[in-house]
Design a protein around this motif. Sequence first.
Motif: not given
Length: 70
Positions: A43-70
């Motif tokens: 659980v993450e409570l900081r809205r300013g949390r810095k997300l970097r490539p490889g981080d996985r975010i989950e919300l409401g049954g959806h998941a998002y993977l941060v990736e670097r654009q080549q």
Amino acid sequence: MSFFITSEYIKLDSLLKAVNAVGSGGEAKLIIAEGDVRVNGAVELRRGRKLRPGDRIELGGHAYLVERQQ
């Protein structure tokens, strides 16, 4: 779902807005404060949390993977 960034990181609230998981920054702040968002399984409570490539975010049954654009 993958979310591509060109910079070093993206803040959590910005990512939630970018993927249309929330309609505004205020809504992002609220759902983060309520503990509805997980980053890399914790659980993450900081809205300013810095997300970097490889981080996985989950919300409401959806998941998002941060990736670097080549």
